[in-house]
Design a protein around this motif. Sequence first.
Motif, short mmCIF file in Angstrom:
data_model
loop_
_atom_site.label_atom_id
_atom_site.label_comp_id
_atom_site.label_asym_id
_atom_site.label_seq_id
_atom_site.Cartn_x
_atom_site.Cartn_y
_atom_site.Cartn_z
N ARG A 80 0.83 -1.21 0.00
CA ARG A 80 0.00 0.00 0.00
C ARG A 80 0.87 1.26 0.00
O ARG A 80 0.49 2.28 0.56
N VAL A 127 2.53 4.66 -0.90
CA VAL A 127 2.18 5.85 -1.68
C VAL A 127 3.25 6.14 -2.72
O VAL A 127 2.95 6.47 -3.87
N ASP A 128 4.52 6.02 -2.34
CA ASP A 128 5.64 6.31 -3.24
C ASP A 128 6.63 5.17 -3.17
O ASP A 128 7.67 5.26 -2.48
N ARG A 171 0.28 4.17 9.22
CA ARG A 171 0.62 4.63 7.87
C ARG A 171 2.09 5.03 7.76
O ARG A 171 2.50 5.58 6.74
N GLN A 175 9.18 14.21 3.41
CA GLN A 175 7.92 13.56 3.79
C GLN A 175 7.62 13.73 5.27
O GLN A 175 6.71 13.09 5.79
N GLU A 212 3.20 8.80 6.68
CA GLU A 212 2.25 8.85 5.56
C GLU A 212 2.79 8.10 4.35
O GLU A 212 2.55 8.48 3.20
N THR A 233 -1.12 4.13 1.99
CA THR A 233 -2.50 4.57 1.82
C THR A 233 -3.35 3.95 2.92
O THR A 233 -2.92 3.05 3.65
N GLY A 252 -5.58 0.50 -1.28
CA GLY A 252 -4.50 0.07 -2.16
C GLY A 252 -4.63 -1.39 -2.47
O GLY A 252 -5.64 -2.04 -2.22
#
Length: 622
Positions: free
Chosen positions: A420, A422-423, A459, A510, A532, A535, A540
């Motif tokens: 999951r 994000v990057d 997260r 971040q 963070e 997700t 995800g």
Amino acid sequence: MSPTPPARRLRLGLPRRAFSQVLLMQVAIAAGVAVLATGLFLAPLSAQLDNEAMRRALAIAQTTAAQPQIARDLQTTLPSVKGPVQVAAERIRKASGAEYVVVMNTHWVRWSHKDTSQIGRVVSTSPTKALAGEDVMEIDSGTLGRSARGKVPLRDADGHIIGAVSVGIEYDSVRARLIHSIPGLLAYAGGALAVGAFAAYLLSRRVQRQTRDLAFSDISALLAEREAMLHGIREGVIALDRVGRVRLLNDEALRLLGLDAEAIGQPLDDVLGPGRTTDVLAGRVTGTDLLTVRGQRVLVANRMPTDDGGAVATLRDRTELEQLGRELDSTHGLIDALRAQDHEHANRMHTVLGLLELEMYDDAVEFVGEVVGDHRVTAEQVTEKIHDPLLAALLVGKATVAAERGVALWVADGTLLPDRLVDPRGLVTVVGNLVDNALDAVAGTPHARVEVELHAEGRTAVLRVRDTGPGIPAERRELIFTDGWSTKKPPAHGKRGLGLSLVRRLAERQGGSAEAAEADGGGAEFTVVLPEAFTEAGLGPADSLVPAEGLEPAEGLVPAEGLEPAEGLVPAEGLVPAKGLMPGLEGEAGRGPAPELVRQPDTLSQNTTGATAATTAEEESR
């Protein structure tokens, strides 16, 4: 006969050099000012001398008219050369230095005069105003020539006007005084001009030194060329004054530093903020070709001080070159991995061939099964803990390189990373750089090992990379995150000292952190926290991935019927294949099997695909 060269025409005009032009203009200005000042002084001086002479004549006339005896003698005597009025007037004339003293009655008849022949005659200029009771001052011409005159009424004891007194001051004496003052005035003007010319010379010499004895046209051309060069080159140029204010930025510098034209005139520390880029440009970090990171760009800076106490710095963008260099490193890593896999694959094929030639078919089947099963179990172990495909491929590729360098790459028991992210590419960058540094630190040391731990806390992603290398001294644990700082020999394509800096910058961008500490049992431990990073659950991909069922090694693998060793082929004496050989484990004395060890792939065809995926992930990490 050779033709005679044409005669050169004499060109008149201003000299070309700035020094000569400035000196000439300043001397001309000083001379003009001196002449103007002299003229402005002489113009009122003449009027002042005339006025002074007229007032003097008027004062003598008033003094003469104030004597009552002269009024009585005018009423009681006739005009004569020996008369009392003439005697008194001559005495006053000689005592005062006047040109003449004339006493007259109301009929304009003279009772006294310097020229005795004029006594008894009518005056040549009208005394009407004086006989009317007014004091008169004027410049006029009479029988004795031009003179400054003063006329006053003559009164008797009762105050009645009975005549007038006229006194004249020779005008030539007034003009002589004026002419006499001119040489002194010109001397003062000449002295002032000399001082001004000397000051102009000193100032022009200073201009000559500052302009390097160039002509104004050359200076103008240089300025135009400088502007064209600064805005045309593909290197950033930034100029600072002696107090650290930005005084020049070309277009490329604005682009590389992410600034605008409003930065000109501002202090460098306020414009860029604290950091290595500011320290390099301000001269607090010295050296040539200094590496620094500004945003997403890798810059090479050089700084040169100027004679006025300022400095000029140039900036080159090495971002693309660094990318190409890292891709080259990745390619080299892929080649090394393929070479290692080819070597290992050849060893296994030789082992299988030997087992078949010795007709040890069961052992051959068992060996092939163990090799394939070992690879399957290893891949399952990675994908069970690392659900992101890019990171899993990266670790497989790194494990191949680690095995070639004699390093054991472990995935910690507590590792569990859901798919999951994000990057994911950002995390690949962080993991790849940290693993590379760890491999470099432990390569060539006994019992070398690198351990990777990844897990999620809500997260937030938490990454730890530990190694068994020499560790990092406490005083250098912050310095290692500085742009351009490295203890390694730079590669052929560029410089080192960027990996850890990029890791920290990515983490801080971040809102996270990157720290270095001492690992348990020695070595270094890097901890990176990325808030963070995931997700929300359910948004995800699935958090759990399990290996596809049915991926078990084929049981009962037997050689093809009729397969016999080639005739004449005799196994080497003493060659006895070891049963249950586990590649990469039993060859290391004193080290038991590592269930969490990420091992290299087993066949060249299989690992070409795996190494390619790993290289893709490795390129992302760089």
